[in-house]
Design a protein around this motif. Structure first.
Motif, PDB file in Angstrom:
ATOM      1  N   ARG A 217       0.820  -1.208   0.000  1.00 41.82           N
ATOM      2  CA  ARG A 217       0.000   0.000   0.000  1.00 41.82           C
ATOM      3  C   ARG A 217       0.859   1.265   0.000  1.00 41.82           C
ATOM      4  NH1 ARG A 217      -3.611  -1.530   5.118  1.00 41.82           N
ATOM      5  NH2 ARG A 217      -1.526  -2.276   5.736  1.00 41.82           N
TER       6      ARG A 217
ATOM      7  N   GLU B 280      -3.662   4.237   5.970  1.00 41.15           N
ATOM      8  CA  GLU B 280      -3.992   3.079   6.796  1.00 41.15           C
ATOM      9  C   GLU B 280      -2.746   2.231   7.066  1.00 41.15           C
ATOM     10  OE1 GLU B 280      -7.045   1.084   4.639  1.00 41.15           O
ATOM     11  OE2 GLU B 280      -8.675   2.354   5.419  1.00 41.15           O
TER      12      GLU B 280
ATOM     13  N   ARG C 205      -1.618   8.015  -6.894  1.00 41.96           N
ATOM     14  CA  ARG C 205      -2.171   6.676  -6.682  1.00 41.96           C
ATOM     15  C   ARG C 205      -3.626   6.643  -7.135  1.00 41.96           C
ATOM     16  NH1 ARG C 205       0.394   3.015  -3.010  1.00 41.96           N
ATOM     17  NH2 ARG C 205      -1.657   2.068  -2.856  1.00 41.96           N
ATOM     18  N   GLU C 206      -3.962   5.629  -7.939  1.00 42.01           N
ATOM     19  CA  GLU C 206      -5.326   5.520  -8.437  1.00 42.01           C
ATOM     20  C   GLU C 206      -6.325   5.274  -7.313  1.00 42.01           C
ATOM     21  OE1 GLU C 206      -5.503   2.596 -11.463  1.00 42.01           O
ATOM     22  OE2 GLU C 206      -4.234   3.714 -12.876  1.00 42.01           O
ATOM     23  N   ASP C 207      -5.894   4.572  -6.257  1.00 40.38           N
ATOM     24  CA  ASP C 207      -6.803   4.269  -5.145  1.00 40.38           C
ATOM     25  C   ASP C 207      -6.824   5.371  -4.098  1.00 40.38           C
ATOM     26  OD1 ASP C 207      -4.261   3.840  -4.302  1.00 40.38           O
ATOM     27  OD2 ASP C 207      -4.570   1.824  -3.516  1.00 40.38           O
ATOM     28  N   GLY C 208      -6.167   6.491  -4.375  1.00 39.24           N
ATOM     29  CA  GLY C 208      -6.185   7.610  -3.456  1.00 39.24           C
ATOM     30  C   GLY C 208      -5.250   7.421  -2.272  1.00 39.24           C
TER      31      GLY C 208
ATOM     32  N   LYS D 291      -5.989   6.994   0.995  1.00 39.79           N
ATOM     33  CA  LYS D 291      -6.483   6.257   2.163  1.00 39.79           C
ATOM     34  C   LYS D 291      -5.705   4.975   2.457  1.00 39.79           C
ATOM     35  CE  LYS D 291     -10.692   4.527   4.356  1.00 39.79           C
ATOM     36  NZ  LYS D 291     -12.162   4.331   4.220  1.00 39.79           N
ATOM     37  N   PRO D 292      -5.446   4.084   1.471  1.00 41.06           N
ATOM     38  CA  PRO D 292      -4.701   2.857   1.774  1.00 41.06           C
ATOM     39  C   PRO D 292      -3.315   3.122   2.362  1.00 41.06           C
ATOM     40  CG  PRO D 292      -5.778   2.675  -0.350  1.00 41.06           C
ATOM     41  CD  PRO D 292      -5.913   4.098   0.068  1.00 41.06           C
TER      42      PRO D 292
END
Length: 466
Positions: A28, A66, A57-60, A62-63
């Motif tokens: 991540r 975390e 990052r394409e998934d933003g 948050k990952p």
């Protein structure tokens, strides 16, 4: 704890957290560009809030946030060990909203293609993406500015003096360290030099007396070091770089980490300032001191070719020649002699030459494996940084070198009229108007994309009318 000491603690802690994060193995955290923009510690040292910018990052973000919070316990343990803190604060990682907002605005502008009275995308991208610029201005308030006479006086009344150089030492920091050591010994002072990395063989003639723990330092002096991040982590340096008493520097972006600072951003090298300090101390400039100071002057000005060279730079060089500096031998050693390993590294870098932005930007790079394959001394890689910008038509030259921890150290060199420091500063770095640098976590492509975005913003920014 005073506000000044709290600021220094947060600065040191941020440096350690960045190093620890770079070593974390979590998918991540891979891909994209992750930057620690700020670290705030509560007065009771119970909690440290770490602000992080995550881009690309394409998934933003948050990952990645975390993952960092999941590793917070490990980070706390490592910080405790590295900083010798019995109980380190609990770390909480949060997204830097300021950086996210700036990215959001940029995306809106790209989508809407705003024209007319609205700010252009380039203008928005020119603005700091995080609070590092504000933090830098705050850091300047932590130090008290001294003039040459005041710095000389403090050195003359000090003893058991440890002189710190910056990591990946160049001719200016080593030349200053050795010259100041010799000057202090002529005043019967106990002194020694300490550097995180080995002194390059080409500077062996400076005969820097390296610290072996033979005395307990009472005064710590930094020469040619703009920020605490540049001290390095080896040879026990962090033990002493956490509290620096005096600093002699010529980087206008100096973060003000020392208690007292002699700073002149118009000086071409720290050696130019140190010459005046040594004279003010009443110490005669011996041929060896002259050699050391000339090394700093010559290497930081590209043998007096760079735009930072002033009339005063030449005047100081003339005084050093009068004092017995071995100019011909030094110029041959410093500029006309290239190890085979250095030539091999240059061959590899030239094979990676890439052009961007209609030929206005040229880029070369070396991976860690390639650096090790060539066998080059890391200090010799500094010479490569001038290659890309020397190409006809190129306004910005970039040199990317992968560091042992996997991050990329980026050197920015520019033609007249383009601000290298402005490009590097927006990515957490700094330097001079024509020569600057920064260091980014992430893979090669992400590092390229991040620095090229800032280069484009700087090159396409509207020019102010004279």
């Amino acid at each position: 704890m005073s506000q000044k000491n709290m600021g220094r603690l947060a600065q040191d802690m941020k440096r350690e957290v960045i190093a620890i994060i770079s070593r974390l193995k979590d998918p991540r955290l891979e891909g994209g560009l992750l930057t620690v923009t700020r670290l705030d510690v509560t007065p009771d040292l119970d909690v440290a809030k770490v602000y992080v910018s995550v881009m690309g990052r394409e998934d933003g973000p948050k990952p990645a946030i975390e993952a960092l919070n999941r590793a917070a316990g490990h980070v706390r343990t490592e910080v405790s060990k590295k900083m010798h803190i019995r109980k380190a604060p609990r770390f909480i990682f949060v997204e830097d909203d300021g950086a996210a907002y700036a990215a959001h605005i940029n995306e809106l502008l790209r989508t809407l293609n705003v024209n007319g009275d609205a700010d252009t995308e380039a203008e928005h991208r020119r603005r700091p993406r995080n609070n590092s610029a504000d933090a830098e201005r705050m850091d300047h308030g932590m130090t008290e500015q001294l003039n040459v006479q005041q710095m000389a006086q403090r050195l003359m009344t000090a003893d058991n003096i440890l002189i710190l150089c910056h990591k990946n030492p160049d001719g200016d920091t080593i030349g200053c360290g050795s010259a100041l050591y010799c000057a202090l010994k002529m005043l019967d002072k106990e002194a020694a030099v300490l550097c995180s990395d080995a002194i390059p063989t080409r500077y062996a003639f400076t005969n820097a007396h390296m610290f072996k723990g033979e005395f307990e330092p009472k005064t710590v002096v930094a020469v040619d070091v703009a920020s605490v991040q540049l001290f390095g982590e080896n040879n026990g340096v962090p033990q002493y770089s956490r509290h620096v008493d005096l600093c002699i520097d010529h980087h206008s972006g100096n973060s003000g980490y020392a208690d007292f600072t002699l700073l002149d951003g118009s000086a071409a090298a720290a050696a130019e300032l140190l010459y005046e300090v040594i004279c003010a101390m009443g110490v005669a400039i011996t041929p060896h001191i002259a050699d050391c100071l000339y090394t700093g002057l010559a290497t930081d000005t590209g043998c007096f070719r760079f735009s930072s060279t002033t009339a005063n730079t030449h005047l100081v060089a003339a005084k050093l020649i009068e004092a017995g500096c071995h100019v011909e031998e030094l110029n041959t050693l410093l500029f006309d002699t290239k190890p085979r390993e250095r030539m091999e590294a240059e061959r590899i870098a030239r094979n990676h030459l890439e052009y961007y932005l209609d030929g206005r930007c040229a880029l070369i790079y070396l991976t860690r494996d390639e650096i090790e394959q060539s066998g080059v001394d890391p200090a010799d890689l500094e010479e490569l940084t001038s290659l890309p910008v020397s190409i006809e038509g190129v306004k910005v030259g970039l040199t990317l070198r992968q560091q042992p921890g996997g991050s990329y150290r980026i050197s920015v060199r520019t033609a007249k009229g383009v601000d290298a420091c402005a490009i590097a500063r927006r990515l957490g770095g700094g330097g001079h108007s024509r020569a600057a640098g920064c260091e980014l976590l992430g893979n090669l492509e992400n590092a390229k994309n991040a620095i090229l975005a800032e280069v484009e913003a700087e090159l396409d920014a509207p020019q102010e009318e004279a």
